[in-house]
Scaffold this motif. Structure first.
Motif, PDB file in Angstrom:
ATOM      1  N   VAL A 105       9.531  -0.878 -10.955  1.00 45.03           N
ATOM      2  CA  VAL A 105       8.283  -0.238 -11.367  1.00 45.03           C
ATOM      3  C   VAL A 105       7.174  -1.280 -11.453  1.00 45.03           C
ATOM      4  N   LEU A 106       7.456  -2.387 -12.177  1.00 47.80           N
ATOM      5  CA  LEU A 106       6.462  -3.461 -12.304  1.00 47.80           C
ATOM      6  C   LEU A 106       6.237  -4.142 -10.961  1.00 47.80           C
ATOM      7  N   ARG A 107       7.328  -4.404 -10.232  1.00 47.79           N
ATOM      8  CA  ARG A 107       7.167  -5.074  -8.932  1.00 47.79           C
ATOM      9  C   ARG A 107       6.326  -4.229  -7.970  1.00 47.79           C
ATOM     10  N   ASN A 108       6.563  -2.934  -7.930  1.00 49.67           N
ATOM     11  CA  ASN A 108       5.777  -2.087  -7.028  1.00 49.67           C
ATOM     12  C   ASN A 108       4.318  -2.013  -7.466  1.00 49.67           C
ATOM     13  N   ARG A 109       4.093  -2.039  -8.777  1.00 51.98           N
ATOM     14  CA  ARG A 109       2.712  -2.046  -9.274  1.00 51.98           C
ATOM     15  C   ARG A 109       1.964  -3.256  -8.703  1.00 51.98           C
ATOM     16  N   ILE A 110       2.631  -4.411  -8.697  1.00 48.42           N
ATOM     17  CA  ILE A 110       2.020  -5.639  -8.188  1.00 48.42           C
ATOM     18  C   ILE A 110       1.903  -5.598  -6.660  1.00 48.42           C
ATOM     19  N   PHE A 111       3.015  -5.298  -5.975  1.00 46.78           N
ATOM     20  CA  PHE A 111       3.005  -5.303  -4.506  1.00 46.78           C
ATOM     21  C   PHE A 111       2.037  -4.243  -3.951  1.00 46.78           C
ATOM     22  N   ASP A 112       2.039  -3.049  -4.546  1.00 44.43           N
ATOM     23  CA  ASP A 112       1.158  -1.984  -4.047  1.00 44.43           C
ATOM     24  C   ASP A 112      -0.311  -2.408  -4.178  1.00 44.43           C
ATOM     25  N   ALA A 113      -0.644  -3.047  -5.306  1.00 43.68           N
ATOM     26  CA  ALA A 113      -2.030  -3.491  -5.516  1.00 43.68           C
ATOM     27  C   ALA A 113      -2.390  -4.585  -4.507  1.00 43.68           C
ATOM     28  N   TRP A 114      -1.460  -5.514  -4.264  1.00 43.88           N
ATOM     29  CA  TRP A 114      -1.709  -6.562  -3.267  1.00 43.88           C
ATOM     30  C   TRP A 114      -1.995  -5.946  -1.903  1.00 43.88           C
ATOM     31  N   ARG A 115      -1.102  -5.014  -1.501  1.00 40.94           N
ATOM     32  CA  ARG A 115      -1.221  -4.424  -0.167  1.00 40.94           C
ATOM     33  C   ARG A 115      -2.506  -3.622  -0.025  1.00 40.94           C
ATOM     34  N   SER A 116      -2.821  -2.827  -1.050  1.00 37.58           N
ATOM     35  CA  SER A 116      -3.999  -1.973  -0.915  1.00 37.58           C
ATOM     36  C   SER A 116      -5.277  -2.809  -0.932  1.00 37.58           C
ATOM     37  N   ALA A 117      -5.329  -3.856  -1.762  1.00 36.89           N
ATOM     38  CA  ALA A 117      -6.539  -4.690  -1.804  1.00 36.89           C
ATOM     39  C   ALA A 117      -6.706  -5.462  -0.493  1.00 36.89           C
ATOM     40  N   SER A 129      -9.759  -4.842   2.359  1.00 42.26           N
ATOM     41  CA  SER A 129     -10.643  -5.934   2.772  1.00 42.26           C
ATOM     42  C   SER A 129     -10.479  -6.292   4.245  1.00 42.26           C
ATOM     43  N   GLY A 130      -9.668  -5.548   4.964  1.00 41.07           N
ATOM     44  CA  GLY A 130      -9.532  -5.798   6.398  1.00 41.07           C
ATOM     45  C   GLY A 130      -8.611  -6.948   6.766  1.00 41.07           C
ATOM     46  N   PHE A 131      -7.780  -7.420   5.830  1.00 42.36           N
ATOM     47  CA  PHE A 131      -6.775  -8.427   6.195  1.00 42.36           C
ATOM     48  C   PHE A 131      -5.664  -7.734   6.985  1.00 42.36           C
ATOM     49  N   GLU A 132      -5.170  -8.404   8.015  1.00 40.58           N
ATOM     50  CA  GLU A 132      -4.082  -7.867   8.818  1.00 40.58           C
ATOM     51  C   GLU A 132      -2.748  -8.451   8.335  1.00 40.58           C
ATOM     52  N   PRO A 133      -1.669  -7.633   8.356  1.00 39.35           N
ATOM     53  CA  PRO A 133      -0.381  -8.128   7.881  1.00 39.35           C
ATOM     54  C   PRO A 133       0.308  -9.025   8.896  1.00 39.35           C
ATOM     55  N   TYR A 134       1.047 -10.030   8.412  1.00 37.48           N
ATOM     56  CA  TYR A 134       1.931 -10.827   9.268  1.00 37.48           C
ATOM     57  C   TYR A 134       3.143 -11.186   8.422  1.00 37.48           C
ATOM     58  N   ASP A 135       4.171 -11.723   9.041  1.00 36.02           N
ATOM     59  CA  ASP A 135       5.347 -12.154   8.285  1.00 36.02           C
ATOM     60  C   ASP A 135       6.133 -13.138   9.136  1.00 36.02           C
ATOM     61  N   ALA A 136       7.020 -13.866   8.514  1.00 40.22           N
ATOM     62  CA  ALA A 136       7.900 -14.779   9.234  1.00 40.22           C
ATOM     63  C   ALA A 136       9.153 -14.944   8.396  1.00 40.22           C
ATOM     64  N   CYS A 137      10.168 -15.495   9.016  1.00 42.49           N
ATOM     65  CA  CYS A 137      11.456 -15.621   8.347  1.00 42.49           C
ATOM     66  C   CYS A 137      11.374 -16.625   7.198  1.00 42.49           C
ATOM     67  N   VAL A 138      12.116 -16.365   6.133  1.00 43.01           N
ATOM     68  CA  VAL A 138      12.134 -17.236   4.958  1.00 43.01           C
ATOM     69  C   VAL A 138      12.774 -18.597   5.285  1.00 43.01           C
ATOM     70  N   TYR A 172      -2.814 -11.435   5.868  1.00 42.13           N
ATOM     71  CA  TYR A 172      -2.122 -11.476   4.569  1.00 42.13           C
ATOM     72  C   TYR A 172      -0.635 -11.263   4.775  1.00 42.13           C
ATOM     73  N   THR A 173       0.132 -11.741   3.807  1.00 44.65           N
ATOM     74  CA  THR A 173       1.569 -11.466   3.777  1.00 44.65           C
ATOM     75  C   THR A 173       2.033 -11.487   2.332  1.00 44.65           C
ATOM     76  N   ILE A 174       3.145 -10.831   2.075  1.00 47.03           N
ATOM     77  CA  ILE A 174       3.834 -10.964   0.782  1.00 47.03           C
ATOM     78  C   ILE A 174       5.148 -11.661   1.094  1.00 47.03           C
ATOM     79  N   ALA A 175       5.239 -12.925   0.704  1.00 46.65           N
ATOM     80  CA  ALA A 175       6.332 -13.780   1.156  1.00 46.65           C
ATOM     81  C   ALA A 175       7.176 -14.248  -0.022  1.00 46.65           C
ATOM     82  N   GLN A 176       8.488 -14.204   0.149  1.00 43.66           N
ATOM     83  CA  GLN A 176       9.360 -14.803  -0.855  1.00 43.66           C
ATOM     84  C   GLN A 176       9.404 -16.316  -0.613  1.00 43.66           C
ATOM     85  N   CYS A 177       9.245 -17.097  -1.664  1.00 38.40           N
ATOM     86  CA  CYS A 177       9.240 -18.557  -1.559  1.00 38.40           C
ATOM     87  C   CYS A 177      10.205 -19.127  -2.585  1.00 38.40           C
TER      88      CYS A 177
END
Lengths: 408, 408
Positions: free
Chosen positions: B10-22, B26-35, B93-98
Motif C-alpha cells: 500500500v505504502l510502496r504503491n503510494r510512492i511508486f504511483d506518485a513517481w510515475r504519474s509526476a 512532466s513528459g519524462f520517458e521511461p527506461y530501464d536496465a538490468c540490476v 525516468y526510471t524506478i530502479a532497485q539499487c
C-alpha cells in the motif's frame, strides 16, 4: 542482460499493464521481495535442472546468496513465515525479475520478468481455474486473439495412476515425470536410460513411455478406470473453464508434465497455436512446498508467465497497439522573454492532471511544430504577441483544431 | 533485504504511483536496465565512497559484475551507446532497485528503490528547474504537505569561485568538495586533515572551512563578486522555480555539496523541515559523465529520490491515504450447486472492467458477509433462490444499498 530504451518500454508496458490489470481485476493482491535470495532456499525446493542454472555468488561476508531463478520458493518462504496470521486462501501476484545462468536462445534470456499468480490454501480445482482465467484475461488485455494460443493441461496424479496401473512403484514417479517431460526434447534412448536409472524395469520403462501417446481423456480413462479421481478433477476443471468463458482455450494433453519437481496435481502450459515459440505461461498445483520451507501443509496452485516469449509473439503477430493514445501537450516559446509564461502555463497544465512537456530553450516555430508533430498530440507555442494578449493557442495536432487558452 | 507483503505494498504503491504519474505528467520517458552491471562501469565514475559499498561478485565465467549502487552510470552508458541517434535533450525516468553493501541504519538499507530523473543535452538551468518541479509534484501527489520539507540548493561552481578567490587552485577543488560535504558528519579536525592531504595550505584550509558558514547569496556575492556566473545561475533557477509555483520550497544553502564526485554545477538535497531524517531526494548537474563512459560531451542534470526515507516520513506524519478507494466486489455462493452461476457472474463483472474476487468454495452467508465487510466495497452472495430467479443482489457495503443484477 537487457536494456530498455523508451521505445522498448512500449512493448514492456503493454505486457506489464495487462498483467497488473488482469491480476487486480481478479482480486489478486500484490507482493514483492528482493531479487537476492539465500542460495539454500532456492536449492531446497528447485528441481535439479534449475539448481545448475542458479546465478549464485558469495557476498563480502561469505554468505551464499543468489539471484532468484523463479519466485515460487520466495512466495513459499513469505507465506510460511506468516502462515498463522494470513487469511487463507492467500491469493497473491507479483511481477518479478528472475535470472538463469544458461545459454541464451530465442525465448530464453539470462534474465526475464515473470508474472506470478499463486493461490495458497485452497485445495479445490477452483484455484487452477482462477489462475488460468486471469492469465487468459491478461493475454486478451494485451490484444492477443484467442486463436493465437492454446493451454495444454494434464494432471500428474493421472500419470501416477497410470504408472501404478503399470506396476511402477510410487517412489519412481517423480523421476519418471522429469524424464517424460523431456519427450520430444532429447532422444527416446536417453529418456529410457534416465528411467532405468530411476529404477524402472525395461518393461515399465517402455510402458511409461507409451503413456505419452495417449491422445484423449477417454483413452486415459480406459487405463486408469472410470472412477479415476485424477480424471474427475480434469473434467471438473474443464466445466469451470466453461463458466469462465475460456473452455475453448484449453485442451487435455498428457505430454504436459512440467520440468519442476514440486508439482503434484494439475499441470498446464500455454503455447502459440503454430507451435513456433516456447511456452507462454505454465504452472500447476504444488502441495508440498510449504512444508519444504518449514511451514504447515497447504495445497497451492501457481502460474508463471514470462515477458520474453509473449513479447516475441506480439511482435511476430504484428498486433495493433491496444492502449488509447494519451494526450500529450508540447509547450514551446520563441524567445527568452517568453520562458516564464511558458513555464507557468506548463505547471498549470500539469496541475490539471494533463501531460505537458516543456521545451527547455527558445525555438523557431517551424522547428517546434515539426518536433510536436512527432512527439505530442497537442501543442502550444508562445511568442511575444501571446504574452501581450494574455492568451495562447492550444492546437490539437490530430484533429487540426485550435482554441485559445489563457496564460497564467 | 526487504519483503513486501500486500499490506506493505500500500505504502510502496503510494510512492511508486506518485513517481510515475509526476514523471509522466512532466513528459519524462521511461527506461530501464538490468540490476546487474559491469563492475568496471560502476567503478569508473563513482566516488570512492560508493566503490567501497558496491555489491560486487564474479559470475561463473569469472567476469566481475555487480548489483548497481546507483542508476546514473547505467544511464550514461545507455545514452552514450546511442548518442548519435537519440533526440536531445534526452528526458528519461526510471524506478530502479539499487544495492549498497553497508551497515544498515534508519533511512539506509542494503537495497532500495529510487526514482531517477535525468535530462541530458540541455545546459540551461531550465533542466534543474524541470527535475525539481517533477520531484516536488511527486511529493504533492503522495500527499506530503509543502511545509514538511525544503530543498536546499547550492552550486559547486560557486564554491569553486570562492575557493579560487581564496587562491586554492582548481585541481584541489574536487577533493575539497568531498571533504566539505562531510561537515557536520565527522569532526572538523578530520576534514581539515583531508583538505591538507588534498594539497591545501593550512591557511586555505581554514578559509575553505569558513566558506561553509556563509548564510545567504548576498554574503557569497560579497566574496565571489557581483558578476559571479555561479550566483547568476542560482538566481535564474530561483526565478524559474517561482514560475513553477515552487519557489517557497527551495532555499540557498552553501553547505550542500553532495558526496558524489561527478557533480559540476548546481547541487541540491531535500530534507524534512524538522531535520529528523536523511535526504528525501538529491541531485545536480554533471557535465563530464558522458565522456567518462566513452560518449561525446553533454551537459546533464539528474535527481535520485529513494523510497525508504520518504516512506518513513509518510508514516511518521501519519498522512491520510491519497488514493480513492477502488470498488471491489466479493462474489460468494452457498452450495456447490451455485458455483457455476457465481463463476459466470464473476467473469462477467471482470469483463466489464470491474474488480471481482471470487470465493473459491461454498460458504455460509454470515461468514461471507463478515469477510466482505473487511475486504471489499460490494458483495454478491448467491443461494439456490437466486439461481432459480435468475438474479442476485449486489450490495454496496458502504452505502448499505443494494440492487438486482441478472445472473448470466
Amino acid at each position: 542482460m537487457r536494456d530498455f530504451y523508451p521505445e522498448d518500454m512500449v512493448l514492456r508496458n503493454r505486457i506489464f499493464d495487462a498483467w497488473r490489470s488482469a491480476a487486480t481485476a481478479s482480486g489478486f493482491e500484490p507482493y514483492d521481495a528482493c531479487v537476492v535470495e539465500s542460495l539454500e532456499l532456492l536449492k531446497r525446493k528447485a528441481g535439479e535442472e534449475i539448481v545448475n542454472q542458479i546465478y549464485a555468488f558469495q557476498d563480502k561476508s561469505g554468505r551464499d546468496i543468489a539471484l532468484r531463478a523463479e519466485m515460487t520458493p520466495t512466495l513459499a518462504r513469505m507465506v510460511a513465515a506468516r502462515q498463522g496470521s494470513l487469511r487463507m486462501p492467500v491469493k497473491w501476484y507479483t511481477i518479478a525479475q528472475c535470472f538463469r545462468y544458461e545459454r541464451m536462445t530465442r525465448g530464453r534470456k539470462r534474465e526475464h520478468y515473470q508474472l506470478n499468480l499463486d493461490i495458497v490454501g485452497e485445495e479445490s480445482v477452483a484455484g487452477e481455474a482462477e489462475v488460468l482465467y486471469t492469465a487468459i484475461a491478461a493475454l486478451r488485455a494485451m490484444g492477443v486473439p484467442d486463436e493465437a494460443y492454446k493451454v495444454r493441461l494434464s494432471n500428474r496424479a493421472l500419470l501416477s495412476e497410470l504408472l501404478l496401473s503399470l506396476h511402477v512403484e510410487e517412489k519412481f514417479h517423480a523421476g519418471a515425470f522429469i524424464a517424460l517431460d523431456k519427450k520430444g526434447k532429447i532422444p527416446r534412448e536417453e529418456i529410457e536410460q534416465i528411467l532405468r536409472e530411476e529404477g524402472l524395469t525395461d518393461e515399465a520403462c517402455a510402458a511409461a513411455f507409451n503413456l505419452m501417446d495417449i491422445r484423449t481423456l477417454e483413452e486415459a480413462e480406459q487405463i486408469a478406470g472410470a472412477d479415476s479421481p485424477a480424471i474427475r478433477r480434469i473434467r471438473e476443471l474443464f466445466d469451470l473453464l466453461e463458466c469462465y468463458g475460456i473452455r475453448d482455450q484449453a485442451v487435455f494433453d498428457i505430454s504436459v508434465v512440467r520440468g519442476l519437481s514440486y508439482y503434484t496435481g494439475i499441470v498446464f502450459e500455454a503455447f502459440d497455436t503454430k507451435g513456433e515459440f516456447r511456452a507462454i505461461f505454465g504452472g500447476g498445483r504444488y502441495d508440498n512446498l510449504l512444508t519444504a520451507v518449514g511451514g504447515k501443509p497447504a495445497s497451492a496452485v501457481g502460474l508463471g508467465f514470462g515477458d520474453v516469449v509473449i513479447g516475441e509473439i506480439i511482435q511476430a503477430l504484428q498486433l495493433p497497439d491496444v492502449r488509447p493514445q494519451q494526450e500529450k501537450i508540447l509547450v514551446g516559446y520563441m524567445h527568452d522573454e517568453q520562458r516564464a509564461a511558458a513555464t507557468r502555463l506548463t505547471a498549470h497544465l500539469r496541475g490539471e492532471g494533463r501531460i505537458a512537456d516543456l521545451r527547455l530553450r527558445p525555438q523557431k516555430p517551424k522547428a517546434f511544430f515539426s518536433l510536436a508533430s512527432e512527439t505530442a498530440t497537442a501543442a502550444v507555442f508562445i511568442g511575444p504577441d501571446d504574452v501581450a494578449s494574455g492568451k495562447a493557442r492550444l492546437k490539437d495536432l490530430a484533429a487540426r483544431t485550435e482554441r485559445d487558452i489563457p496564460l497564467v
